[in-house]
Scaffold this active site. Structure first.
Site, PDB file in Angstrom:
ATOM      1  N   LYS A 289       2.865  25.305  10.681  1.00 21.70           N
ATOM      2  CA  LYS A 289       2.321  26.319  11.589  1.00 21.70           C
ATOM      3  C   LYS A 289       2.064  27.627  10.850  1.00 21.70           C
ATOM      4  CE  LYS A 289       4.264  29.425  15.076  1.00 21.70           C
ATOM      5  NZ  LYS A 289       4.753  30.454  14.173  1.00 21.70           N
ATOM      6  N   ASN A 290       3.069  28.108  10.138  1.00 19.66           N
ATOM      7  CA  ASN A 290       2.951  29.449   9.571  1.00 19.66           C
ATOM      8  C   ASN A 290       1.964  29.527   8.404  1.00 19.66           C
ATOM      9  OD1 ASN A 290       4.677  30.378  11.493  1.00 19.66           O
ATOM     10  ND2 ASN A 290       6.467  30.553  10.154  1.00 19.66           N
TER      11      ASN A 290
ATOM     12  N   ARG B  64       1.179  35.988  17.800  1.00 17.03           N
ATOM     13  CA  ARG B  64       1.675  36.935  16.800  1.00 17.03           C
ATOM     14  C   ARG B  64       0.746  36.985  15.575  1.00 17.03           C
ATOM     15  NH1 ARG B  64       4.227  41.260  16.380  1.00 17.03           N
ATOM     16  NH2 ARG B  64       4.671  41.712  14.238  1.00 17.03           N
TER      17      ARG B  64
ATOM     18  N   CYS C 182       6.530  35.445  19.733  1.00 22.26           N
ATOM     19  CA  CYS C 182       7.891  35.283  20.236  1.00 22.26           C
ATOM     20  C   CYS C 182       8.593  36.620  20.399  1.00 22.26           C
ATOM     21  CB  CYS C 182       8.698  34.421  19.267  1.00 22.26           C
ATOM     22  SG  CYS C 182       8.527  32.674  19.585  1.00 22.26           S
TER      23      CYS C 182
ATOM     24  N   ARG D  15       8.854  44.210  16.474  1.00 22.90           N
ATOM     25  CA  ARG D  15       8.063  43.511  15.443  1.00 22.90           C
ATOM     26  C   ARG D  15       6.957  44.439  14.943  1.00 22.90           C
ATOM     27  NH1 ARG D  15       7.519  37.096  16.622  1.00 22.90           N
ATOM     28  NH2 ARG D  15       7.288  37.152  14.374  1.00 22.90           N
ATOM     29  N   PRO D  16       7.341  45.427  14.105  1.00 23.66           N
ATOM     30  CA  PRO D  16       6.362  46.403  13.637  1.00 23.66           C
ATOM     31  C   PRO D  16       5.365  45.787  12.651  1.00 23.66           C
ATOM     32  CG  PRO D  16       8.463  46.735  12.517  1.00 23.66           C
ATOM     33  CD  PRO D  16       8.674  45.622  13.512  1.00 23.66           C
ATOM     34  N   ILE D  17       4.210  46.448  12.489  1.00 22.12           N
ATOM     35  CA  ILE D  17       3.258  45.996  11.459  1.00 22.12           C
ATOM     36  C   ILE D  17       2.947  47.151  10.501  1.00 22.12           C
ATOM     37  CG2 ILE D  17       2.242  44.106  12.814  1.00 22.12           C
ATOM     38  CD1 ILE D  17      -0.226  45.981  13.211  1.00 22.12           C
ATOM     39  N   ASP D  18       3.876  48.113  10.421  1.00 23.05           N
ATOM     40  CA  ASP D  18       3.652  49.280   9.572  1.00 23.05           C
ATOM     41  C   ASP D  18       3.394  48.900   8.114  1.00 23.05           C
ATOM     42  OD1 ASP D  18       6.452  48.513   9.902  1.00 23.05           O
ATOM     43  OD2 ASP D  18       6.890  50.106   8.465  1.00 23.05           O
TER      44      ASP D  18
ATOM     45  N   ASP E  75      14.119  31.107  11.008  1.00 26.43           N
ATOM     46  CA  ASP E  75      13.513  30.174  11.964  1.00 26.43           C
ATOM     47  C   ASP E  75      14.331  28.888  12.136  1.00 26.43           C
ATOM     48  OD1 ASP E  75      11.555  32.006  12.393  1.00 26.43           O
ATOM     49  OD2 ASP E  75       9.918  30.849  11.518  1.00 26.43           O
TER      50      ASP E  75
ATOM     51  N   ILE F 231      17.375  39.062   9.934  1.00 21.52           N
ATOM     52  CA  ILE F 231      15.934  39.379   9.966  1.00 21.52           C
ATOM     53  C   ILE F 231      15.496  39.958  11.313  1.00 21.52           C
ATOM     54  CG2 ILE F 231      13.594  38.487   9.513  1.00 21.52           C
ATOM     55  CD1 ILE F 231      15.257  37.773   7.126  1.00 21.52           C
TER      56      ILE F 231
ATOM     57  N   ARG G 176       3.857  25.960  21.143  1.00 20.58           N
ATOM     58  CA  ARG G 176       3.168  26.860  20.212  1.00 20.58           C
ATOM     59  C   ARG G 176       3.351  26.388  18.768  1.00 20.58           C
ATOM     60  NH1 ARG G 176       5.848  31.798  19.801  1.00 20.58           N
ATOM     61  NH2 ARG G 176       4.574  31.829  17.960  1.00 20.58           N
TER      62      ARG G 176
HETATM   63  C1  UD1 Z   1       7.063  35.332   9.851  1.00 19.69           C
HETATM   64  C2  UD1 Z   1       7.034  34.030  10.595  1.00 19.69           C
HETATM   65  C3  UD1 Z   1       8.231  33.927  11.513  1.00 19.69           C
HETATM   66  C4  UD1 Z   1       9.513  34.153  10.730  1.00 19.69           C
HETATM   67  C5  UD1 Z   1       9.439  35.441   9.912  1.00 19.69           C
HETATM   68  C6  UD1 Z   1      10.614  35.642   8.972  1.00 19.69           C
HETATM   69  C7  UD1 Z   1       4.649  33.606  10.800  1.00 19.69           C
HETATM   70  C8  UD1 Z   1       3.482  33.525  11.719  1.00 19.69           C
HETATM   71  N1  UD1 Z   1       5.792  33.982  11.365  1.00 19.69           N
HETATM   72  O1  UD1 Z   1       6.973  36.353  10.834  1.00 19.69           O
HETATM   73  O2  UD1 Z   1       8.235  32.618  12.070  1.00 19.69           O
HETATM   74  O3  UD1 Z   1      10.581  34.288  11.658  1.00 19.69           O
HETATM   75  O4  UD1 Z   1       8.262  35.423   9.105  1.00 19.69           O
HETATM   76  O5  UD1 Z   1      10.727  34.579   8.085  1.00 19.69           O
HETATM   77  O6  UD1 Z   1       4.568  33.304   9.619  1.00 19.69           O
HETATM   78  N2  UD1 Z   1       8.899  44.203   9.281  1.00 19.69           N
HETATM   79  C9  UD1 Z   1       8.722  45.571   9.261  1.00 19.69           C
HETATM   80  N3  UD1 Z   1       7.450  46.054   9.132  1.00 19.69           N
HETATM   81  C10 UD1 Z   1       6.359  45.235   9.020  1.00 19.69           C
HETATM   82  C11 UD1 Z   1       6.560  43.838   9.037  1.00 19.69           C
HETATM   83  C12 UD1 Z   1       7.843  43.349   9.172  1.00 19.69           C
HETATM   84  O7  UD1 Z   1       9.673  46.315   9.361  1.00 19.69           O
HETATM   85  O8  UD1 Z   1       5.239  45.750   8.899  1.00 19.69           O
HETATM   86  C13 UD1 Z   1      10.259  43.634   9.431  1.00 19.69           C
HETATM   87  C14 UD1 Z   1      10.432  42.831  10.719  1.00 19.69           C
HETATM   88  O9  UD1 Z   1      10.787  43.666  11.816  1.00 19.69           O
HETATM   89  C15 UD1 Z   1      11.538  41.864  10.340  1.00 19.69           C
HETATM   90  C16 UD1 Z   1      11.286  41.614   8.848  1.00 19.69           C
HETATM   91  O10 UD1 Z   1      10.471  42.697   8.395  1.00 19.69           O
HETATM   92  O11 UD1 Z   1      12.807  42.474  10.482  1.00 19.69           O
HETATM   93  C17 UD1 Z   1      10.627  40.318   8.522  1.00 19.69           C
HETATM   94  O12 UD1 Z   1       9.425  40.213   9.244  1.00 19.69           O
HETATM   95  P1  UD1 Z   1       8.191  39.362   8.705  1.00 19.69           P
HETATM   96  O13 UD1 Z   1       8.601  38.539   7.520  1.00 19.69           O
HETATM   97  O14 UD1 Z   1       7.021  40.250   8.578  1.00 19.69           O
HETATM   98  O15 UD1 Z   1       7.944  38.379   9.910  1.00 19.69           O
HETATM   99  P2  UD1 Z   1       6.560  37.815  10.408  1.00 19.69           P
HETATM  100  O16 UD1 Z   1       5.605  37.720   9.275  1.00 19.69           O
HETATM  101  O17 UD1 Z   1       6.124  38.544  11.645  1.00 19.69           O
END
Ligand code: UD1
Length: 429
Positions: free
Chosen positions: A22-23, A93, A117, A122-125, A305, A327, A397
């Protein structure tokens, strides 16, 4: 409402086949936008996140043709639209990968803040900061993310925290940028390597994927490719734990055993037998299982996961185990559901203290998120009596035909429609 109804107690035995990851798929589908020619994707999992990704591409103007159940031909060469429809983006997501892919192709993108989920904040900064390094200006207005640049230049990206999504997006945005991009403190998950392999098969120049420093030298053109998506590490791990929880004997096929090492190591510690083959792992038990502690961390650590699934297994062994989640803030919502089934679990901040009792009882429960749902299926398979799981759309999903695959190895699980019922319980309530 659809529910999974499970009669627990059957030992799982036989062969089960793992689908594409999936990912990886949810990043590779938007990545097709970067290609100047049509692409063929194989081993695409039949899950709702993938359908949404393909629908987004089609709505943006790409032609998406199904060749067989798991193979798609996608032609995104005429795509001119860099806006992702709002209703679609908020369902998934991973719609944030359209930001990186469209920025890389068109120099701009508009995507609403992603759904997915409920795992806490879940920031994207970090995604946006990496785009900025490459020359993009970003803003978020009324929940819609806008990224735009005159020209993309390679740059030096240093992530404060390891992020799968930000690493993937930095790769997508930089693959056609002018010059060299260096991504430091990159995530190392198998799906990062898969995205890089896919792009390299189109002529990209990406080195170091799978390590914490990735170097992307921008190229002008990307050609078409035929690419098979890597097997799903988390689906495989889920079936490994289901086999252990039911004291079964299961051959899990179409896997890359190397990707499962952290899961295999924990299972062996718990007393489960695991034997690795070229593209399969056999999982079976011959002795009582024992307690252990688990702490999640980015790859190659134990995957977050897989945390709900292994915690479920630990409720079935005697004695106390500690499961620490590093995480996600809200990844213990399933605990209240497991308590309905008789589990004795206390949460203390990031730590679940599991007093294993060796036993669970069937109960009506709710899948609060994707992996929580998978954990409840494992619990239901191992429990005495009937378990009814609602909100199974979360499970669909990310798991292809989970009930059908489990029936194939002896599980008594059925998907049933309950007319007139709607979800009444709130998660963890
Ligand atoms: C991906 C996976 C998800 C998995 C996660 C961690 C996909 C679609 N999803 O999610 O299944 O649980 O990796 O292995 O591949 N963070 C920030 N700022 C950001 C981005 C992330 O602070 O801009 C933090 C998040 O809050 C979290 C950590 O970094 O605490 C890890 O998040 P991230 O690895 O980005 O998770 P996803 O890519 O959303």
């Amino acid at each position: 409402m659809d529910k999974f109804v499970i009669k627990g107690g059957n030992r799982l035995t036989g062969d089960i086949y793992v689908s594409g990851a999936k990912n990886a798929a949810v990043a590779i589908i938007p990545a097709v936008i970067l290609s100047d020619e049509p692409c063929v994707l194989e081993n695409v999992p039949k899950i709702s996140d993938v359908s949404i990704g393909l629908k987004i591409l089609a709505e943006m103007g790409a032609s998406v043709n199904m060749i067989d159940d798991t193979t798609f031909r996608i032609d995104a060469t005429n795509l001119v639209n860099s806006e992702v429809p709002y209703e679609m983006a908020r369902k998934m997501r991973a719609s944030y990968y359209f930001l990186g892919a469209c920025l890389g192709k068109f120099g701009k993108a508009m995507v609403s803040m992603p759904g997915g989920c409920p795992l806490g904040d879940r920031p994207i900064d970090m995604h946006l900061k990496s785009f900025e390094v490459l020359g993009s200006k970003n803003d978020i207005i009324n929940g819609v993310v806008n990224v735009e640049c005159d020209h993309l230049y390679g740059g030096h990206i240093y992530f404060d925290k390891v992020s799968v999504g930000a690493t993937m997006n930095a790769i997508l945005a930089s693959v056609k940028a002018d010059g060299l991009t260096i991504i430091e403190n990159a995530a190392r998950e198998p799906h990062i390597v898969d995205l890089a392999n896919f792009l390299n098969s189109m002529g990209a120049d990406i080195m170091g994927a799978g390590t914490d420093v990735i170097k992307v030298r921008g190229v002008k053109h990307l050609r078409g490719t035929t690419y098979s998506i890597v097997p799903d590490q988390i689906e495989a791990g889920t079936y490994m734990i289901a086999a252990a929880a039911t004291h079964g004997d299961v051959m899990i096929r179409n896997v890359i055993p190397k990707h499962l090492e952290s899961i295999t190591a924990k299972l062996i510690k718990i007393g489960v037998n695991v034997e690795e083959y070229d593209d399969a792992v056999r999982v079976w038990t011959t002795r009582p299982l024992v307690k252990t502690n688990v702490k999640t961390s980015p790859h190659p650590g134990f995957p977050t996961d897989m945390q709900p699934q292994i915690a479920t297994l630990l409720t079935l062994v005697d004695g106390p185990s500690l499961v620490t989640e590093t995480i996600w803030d809200s990844r213990f919502a399933y605990v209240e559901e497991l308590r309905r089934m008789g589990a004795n679990i206390t949460i203390d901040g990031k730590v679940a203290i599991i007093e294993g009792t060796g036993k669970l009882n069937g109960a009506p429960v709710k899948a609060c998120d994707l992996r929580a749902g998978a954990a409840l299926i494992i619990a239901g398979l191992a429990a005495d009596g009937i378990t009814e799981i609602e909100d199974i759309h979360h499970i669909e999903r990310g798991y292809q035909d989970m009930d059908g695959k489990l029936r194939g190895i002896g599980a008594d699980i059925e998907k049933r429609y309950f007319p007139g019922e709607s979800s009444i319980k709130t998660c963890g309530a």
